[in-house]
Motif scaffolding. Structure first.
Motif, PDB file in Angstrom:
ATOM      1  N   PRO A 173       0.797  -1.232   0.000  1.00 27.05           N
ATOM      2  CA  PRO A 173       0.000   0.000   0.000  1.00 27.05           C
ATOM      3  C   PRO A 173       0.828   1.280   0.000  1.00 27.05           C
ATOM      4  O   PRO A 173       0.315   2.351  -0.289  1.00 27.05           O
ATOM      5  CB  PRO A 173      -0.798  -0.111   1.305  1.00 27.05           C
ATOM      6  CG  PRO A 173       0.137  -0.838   2.216  1.00 27.05           C
ATOM      7  CD  PRO A 173       0.943  -1.772   1.349  1.00 27.05           C
ATOM      8  N   SER A 174       2.109   1.174   0.344  1.00 27.87           N
ATOM      9  CA  SER A 174       2.936   2.372   0.434  1.00 27.87           C
ATOM     10  C   SER A 174       4.413   2.012   0.361  1.00 27.87           C
ATOM     11  O   SER A 174       4.793   0.871   0.633  1.00 27.87           O
ATOM     12  CB  SER A 174       2.650   3.112   1.748  1.00 27.87           C
ATOM     13  OG  SER A 174       3.321   4.345   1.776  1.00 27.87           O
ATOM     14  N   PHE A 196      -8.456   6.302   3.153  1.00 24.93           N
ATOM     15  CA  PHE A 196      -8.563   4.847   3.138  1.00 24.93           C
ATOM     16  C   PHE A 196      -8.386   4.216   4.520  1.00 24.93           C
ATOM     17  O   PHE A 196      -7.939   3.096   4.652  1.00 24.93           O
ATOM     18  CB  PHE A 196      -7.571   4.228   2.141  1.00 24.93           C
ATOM     19  CG  PHE A 196      -6.211   4.846   2.158  1.00 24.93           C
ATOM     20  CD1 PHE A 196      -5.252   4.414   3.023  1.00 24.93           C
ATOM     21  CD2 PHE A 196      -5.917   5.876   1.273  1.00 24.93           C
ATOM     22  CE1 PHE A 196      -3.996   4.983   3.028  1.00 24.93           C
ATOM     23  CE2 PHE A 196      -4.654   6.446   1.267  1.00 24.93           C
ATOM     24  CZ  PHE A 196      -3.704   5.996   2.148  1.00 24.93           C
ATOM     25  N   ASP A 230      -6.251  10.929   5.411  1.00 28.29           N
ATOM     26  CA  ASP A 230      -6.283   9.752   4.539  1.00 28.29           C
ATOM     27  C   ASP A 230      -7.705   9.313   4.259  1.00 28.29           C
ATOM     28  O   ASP A 230      -8.516   9.213   5.177  1.00 28.29           O
ATOM     29  CB  ASP A 230      -5.526   8.579   5.190  1.00 28.29           C
ATOM     30  CG  ASP A 230      -4.030   8.690   4.980  1.00 28.29           C
ATOM     31  OD1 ASP A 230      -3.630   8.905   3.829  1.00 28.29           O
ATOM     32  OD2 ASP A 230      -3.285   8.566   5.956  1.00 28.29           O
ATOM     33  N   CYS A 277       2.740   0.579  -5.869  1.00 28.82           N
ATOM     34  CA  CYS A 277       1.781   0.508  -4.775  1.00 28.82           C
ATOM     35  C   CYS A 277       0.405   0.114  -5.308  1.00 28.82           C
ATOM     36  O   CYS A 277       0.086   0.362  -6.463  1.00 28.82           O
ATOM     37  CB  CYS A 277       1.674   1.854  -4.059  1.00 28.82           C
ATOM     38  SG  CYS A 277       3.196   2.338  -3.255  1.00 28.82           S
ATOM     39  N   ASN A 278      -0.386  -0.470  -4.421  1.00 28.82           N
ATOM     40  CA  ASN A 278      -1.750  -0.873  -4.767  1.00 28.82           C
ATOM     41  C   ASN A 278      -2.724  -0.305  -3.750  1.00 28.82           C
ATOM     42  O   ASN A 278      -2.498  -0.414  -2.554  1.00 28.82           O
ATOM     43  CB  ASN A 278      -1.876  -2.401  -4.776  1.00 28.82           C
ATOM     44  CG  ASN A 278      -0.932  -3.058  -5.749  1.00 28.82           C
ATOM     45  OD1 ASN A 278       0.238  -3.245  -5.427  1.00 28.82           O
ATOM     46  ND2 ASN A 278      -1.413  -3.397  -6.914  1.00 28.82           N
ATOM     47  N   ARG A 279      -3.809   0.282  -4.244  1.00 31.41           N
ATOM     48  CA  ARG A 279      -4.836   0.797  -3.335  1.00 31.41           C
ATOM     49  C   ARG A 279      -6.217   0.625  -3.959  1.00 31.41           C
ATOM     50  O   ARG A 279      -6.411   0.888  -5.135  1.00 31.41           O
ATOM     51  CB  ARG A 279      -4.618   2.282  -3.024  1.00 31.41           C
ATOM     52  CG  ARG A 279      -3.344   2.528  -2.249  1.00 31.41           C
ATOM     53  CD  ARG A 279      -3.433   3.697  -1.335  1.00 31.41           C
ATOM     54  NE  ARG A 279      -2.114   3.945  -0.750  1.00 31.41           N
ATOM     55  CZ  ARG A 279      -1.552   5.125  -0.669  1.00 31.41           C
ATOM     56  NH1 ARG A 279      -2.181   6.180  -1.132  1.00 31.41           N
ATOM     57  NH2 ARG A 279      -0.372   5.260  -0.105  1.00 31.41           N
ATOM     58  N   TYR A 280      -7.140   0.192  -3.125  1.00 29.92           N
ATOM     59  CA  TYR A 280      -8.539   0.157  -3.536  1.00 29.92           C
ATOM     60  C   TYR A 280      -9.289   1.135  -2.644  1.00 29.92           C
ATOM     61  O   TYR A 280      -9.361   0.937  -1.432  1.00 29.92           O
ATOM     62  CB  TYR A 280      -9.126  -1.245  -3.401  1.00 29.92           C
ATOM     63  CG  TYR A 280     -10.609  -1.271  -3.711  1.00 29.92           C
ATOM     64  CD1 TYR A 280     -11.066  -1.043  -5.012  1.00 29.92           C
ATOM     65  CD2 TYR A 280     -11.546  -1.489  -2.705  1.00 29.92           C
ATOM     66  CE1 TYR A 280     -12.419  -1.041  -5.299  1.00 29.92           C
ATOM     67  CE2 TYR A 280     -12.900  -1.491  -2.990  1.00 29.92           C
ATOM     68  CZ  TYR A 280     -13.331  -1.263  -4.281  1.00 29.92           C
ATOM     69  OH  TYR A 280     -14.670  -1.249  -4.570  1.00 29.92           O
ATOM     70  N   GLU A 281      -9.811   2.198  -3.233  1.00 22.77           N
ATOM     71  CA  GLU A 281     -10.462   3.257  -2.463  1.00 22.77           C
ATOM     72  C   GLU A 281     -11.949   3.341  -2.789  1.00 22.77           C
ATOM     73  O   GLU A 281     -12.524   4.418  -2.894  1.00 22.77           O
ATOM     74  CB  GLU A 281      -9.757   4.593  -2.720  1.00 22.77           C
ATOM     75  CG  GLU A 281      -8.302   4.573  -2.276  1.00 22.77           C
ATOM     76  CD  GLU A 281      -7.566   5.858  -2.587  1.00 22.77           C
ATOM     77  OE1 GLU A 281      -8.225   6.896  -2.705  1.00 22.77           O
ATOM     78  OE2 GLU A 281      -6.335   5.803  -2.712  1.00 22.77           O
TER      79      GLU A 281
END
Length: 199
Positions: A6-7, A95, A93, A33-37
């Motif tokens: 994520p970071s 998330f 943030d 990085c991977n993020r699902y928001e």
């Protein structure tokens, strides 16, 4: 091995787990990085996977405050040099999970997080291309990182590279010849150093 990243800064703390650091240090790193928001991911500028370049700083509270100010000042200078329209603002943030309200309150109240929000003229909205964060001893306690028997403080400043490129193109176009002079000069130097063809 088993969790999407994520970071960028998390790796910096993990490899120093149970270690003592001799003094204040700053580290530069880049990762995917991977993020699902959730619903935010339907916006054009938000990617599920992206590159994040970070400067991570570890040490005393005075060092964290000083380095954070220096990196924010450098961000302002860079945006002025490249004629990037945007503003550094206090933020939180999006998330967090179950404790979103309490964490976001402290982030905003204590100025723990800043973002560089830039104009996207063709979409008539702004997008954050930089995040500057102060973590206190959150990561040092979890990873047991100390200096002279005391838990260190940490902070970081990171740029989303795809978003940065998107903002430059959105504000200055795809014709490099029409870019602001200093941006064009810096891009040419970078292109030569990277052994890439310059058009």
């Amino acid at each position: 091995k088993y969790v999407q990243n994520p970071s960028t800064c998390f790796h910096c703390y993990a490899i120093r787990e149970n270690k003592n650091i001799p003094s204040n240090i700053a580290i530069s790193a880049i990762t995917k990085c991977n993020r699902y928001e959730s619903s935010n991911n339907n916006k054009f500028e938000r990617l599920l996977e992206f590159y994040l370049r970070e400067v991570i700083f570890l040490g005393s509270s005075n060092y964290i405050a000083k380095t954070r100010k220096q990196t924010l000042d450098l961000t302002k200078k860079l945006s002025n040099r490249w004629n990037i329209a945007g503003k550094i603002v206090s933020s939180n943030d999006p998330f967090f999970t179950n404790d979103y309200k309490s964490k976001s309150f402290f982030q905003l109240k204590l100025n723990l997080k800043y973002e560089f929000k830039c104009d996207l003229p063709f979409l008539n909205r702004k997008v954050s291309i930089m995040s500057s964060n102060v973590h206190g001893d959150t990561f040092s306690k979890n990873f047991k990182i100390k200096c002279k028997s005391k838990y260190i403080q940490t902070g970081c400043l990171g740029f989303g590279l795809e978003r940065f490129a998107m903002v430059i193109i959105a504000q200055h176009g795809t014709d490099i010849k029409k870019w602001p002079r200093k941006l064009k000069e810096d891009f040419q130097k970078w292109s030569i150093n990277e052994n890439q063809d310059f058009i």
